[in-house]
Scaffold this motif. Structure first.
Motif, PDB file in Angstrom:
ATOM      1  N   ALA A 136      61.950  41.181  40.631  1.00 53.65           N
ATOM      2  CA  ALA A 136      61.541  39.905  41.601  1.00 53.65           C
ATOM      3  C   ALA A 136      60.194  39.705  41.789  1.00 53.65           C
ATOM      4  O   ALA A 136      59.316  40.706  41.923  1.00 53.65           O
ATOM      5  N   CYS A 137      59.927  38.515  41.710  1.00 51.52           N
ATOM      6  CA  CYS A 137      58.494  38.197  41.823  1.00 51.52           C
ATOM      7  C   CYS A 137      58.259  37.470  43.230  1.00 51.52           C
ATOM      8  O   CYS A 137      58.888  36.877  43.651  1.00 51.52           O
ATOM      9  N   PRO A 138      57.043  37.911  43.742  1.00 47.57           N
ATOM     10  CA  PRO A 138      56.771  37.421  45.259  1.00 47.57           C
ATOM     11  C   PRO A 138      56.197  35.756  44.690  1.00 47.57           C
ATOM     12  O   PRO A 138      55.913  35.255  43.712  1.00 47.57           O
ATOM     13  N   LEU A 139      56.631  35.121  46.109  1.00 48.23           N
ATOM     14  CA  LEU A 139      56.615  33.563  45.836  1.00 48.23           C
ATOM     15  C   LEU A 139      54.998  33.151  46.410  1.00 48.23           C
ATOM     16  O   LEU A 139      55.133  32.429  47.481  1.00 48.23           O
ATOM     17  N   TYR A 140      53.975  33.780  45.851  1.00 48.97           N
ATOM     18  CA  TYR A 140      52.612  33.185  46.050  1.00 48.97           C
ATOM     19  C   TYR A 140      51.771  33.216  45.050  1.00 48.97           C
ATOM     20  O   TYR A 140      51.983  33.970  44.068  1.00 48.97           O
ATOM     21  N   CYS A 141      50.749  32.421  45.165  1.00 52.23           N
ATOM     22  CA  CYS A 141      49.756  32.261  43.826  1.00 52.23           C
ATOM     23  C   CYS A 141      48.322  32.810  44.389  1.00 52.23           C
ATOM     24  O   CYS A 141      48.035  32.343  45.580  1.00 52.23           O
ATOM     25  N   LEU A 142      47.745  33.506  43.481  1.00 53.52           N
ATOM     26  CA  LEU A 142      46.241  33.730  43.732  1.00 53.52           C
ATOM     27  C   LEU A 142      45.571  32.616  43.343  1.00 53.52           C
ATOM     28  O   LEU A 142      45.913  31.719  42.391  1.00 53.52           O
ATOM     29  N   ASP A 143      44.384  32.373  43.672  1.00 53.01           N
ATOM     30  CA  ASP A 143      43.403  31.374  43.415  1.00 53.01           C
ATOM     31  C   ASP A 143      42.740  32.064  41.964  1.00 53.01           C
ATOM     32  O   ASP A 143      41.511  32.362  41.747  1.00 53.01           O
ATOM     33  N   VAL A 144      43.288  31.931  40.951  1.00 54.85           N
ATOM     34  CA  VAL A 144      43.071  32.485  39.473  1.00 54.85           C
ATOM     35  C   VAL A 144      42.242  31.336  38.784  1.00 54.85           C
ATOM     36  O   VAL A 144      42.563  30.285  38.536  1.00 54.85           O
ATOM     37  N   VAL A 145      40.965  31.647  38.317  1.00 53.10           N
ATOM     38  CA  VAL A 145      40.344  30.860  37.477  1.00 53.10           C
ATOM     39  C   VAL A 145      40.110  31.196  35.982  1.00 53.10           C
ATOM     40  O   VAL A 145      40.157  30.264  35.124  1.00 53.10           O
ATOM     41  N   CYS A 185      46.671  42.885  31.821  1.00 52.53           N
ATOM     42  CA  CYS A 185      45.605  41.937  31.916  1.00 52.53           C
ATOM     43  C   CYS A 185      45.101  41.751  33.160  1.00 52.53           C
ATOM     44  O   CYS A 185      45.297  42.459  34.080  1.00 52.53           O
ATOM     45  N   THR A 186      43.924  41.247  33.219  1.00 50.76           N
ATOM     46  CA  THR A 186      43.110  40.904  34.615  1.00 50.76           C
ATOM     47  C   THR A 186      43.045  39.578  34.960  1.00 50.76           C
ATOM     48  O   THR A 186      42.513  38.663  33.987  1.00 50.76           O
ATOM     49  N   LEU A 187      43.373  39.424  36.154  1.00 51.64           N
ATOM     50  CA  LEU A 187      43.286  38.170  36.626  1.00 51.64           C
ATOM     51  C   LEU A 187      41.957  37.862  37.539  1.00 51.64           C
ATOM     52  O   LEU A 187      41.455  38.858  38.466  1.00 51.64           O
ATOM     53  N   HIS A 188      41.162  36.783  37.197  1.00 50.75           N
ATOM     54  CA  HIS A 188      39.685  36.756  37.599  1.00 50.75           C
ATOM     55  C   HIS A 188      39.945  35.753  38.835  1.00 50.75           C
ATOM     56  O   HIS A 188      40.310  34.627  38.335  1.00 50.75           O
ATOM     57  N   LEU A 189      39.586  35.914  39.982  1.00 47.09           N
ATOM     58  CA  LEU A 189      39.890  35.123  41.144  1.00 47.09           C
ATOM     59  C   LEU A 189      38.516  34.405  41.407  1.00 47.09           C
ATOM     60  O   LEU A 189      37.321  34.633  41.043  1.00 47.09           O
ATOM     61  N   ALA A 190      38.779  33.162  42.188  1.00 47.97           N
ATOM     62  CA  ALA A 190      37.611  32.291  42.399  1.00 47.97           C
ATOM     63  C   ALA A 190      36.662  32.935  43.209  1.00 47.97           C
ATOM     64  O   ALA A 190      35.377  32.293  43.114  1.00 47.97           O
TER      65      ALA A 190
END
Length: 77
Positions: free
Chosen positions: A32-41, A64-69
């Motif tokens: 199950a995936c959460p229904l939100y998005c991060l501000d990924v650049v 993987c690493t997500l780099h945020l705004a």
């Protein structure tokens, strides 16, 4: 000769039970995936920047690493 009402009921019960078990197994194995998005650049996987990004770790590959705004980074384990 047509099957009796009791036999039809038993067969229907078995079919419903099998469907419930099948759906239950699929639900346990799915994620199950959460229904939100991060501000990924940007996103890096194994130290290499990739051309596609995902909006949260549930959708990104492991490692993987997500780099945020805002300058923070989120590691997807």
């Amino acid at each position: 000769m047509a099957p009796s009402a009791g036999l039809r009921f038993q067969l229907l019960s078995i079919l419903i039970y099998a469907c419930v078990i099948s759906v239950g197994i699929n639900m346990v194995s799915s994620k199950a995936c959460p229904l939100y998005c991060l501000d990924v650049v940007s996103m890096t996987c194994n130290g290499t920047e990739v051309n596609f990004t995902r909006c949260n770790c549930c959708l990104a590959p492991k490692g993987c690493t997500l780099h945020l705004a805002d300058g923070r980074s989120v590691y997807c384990s």
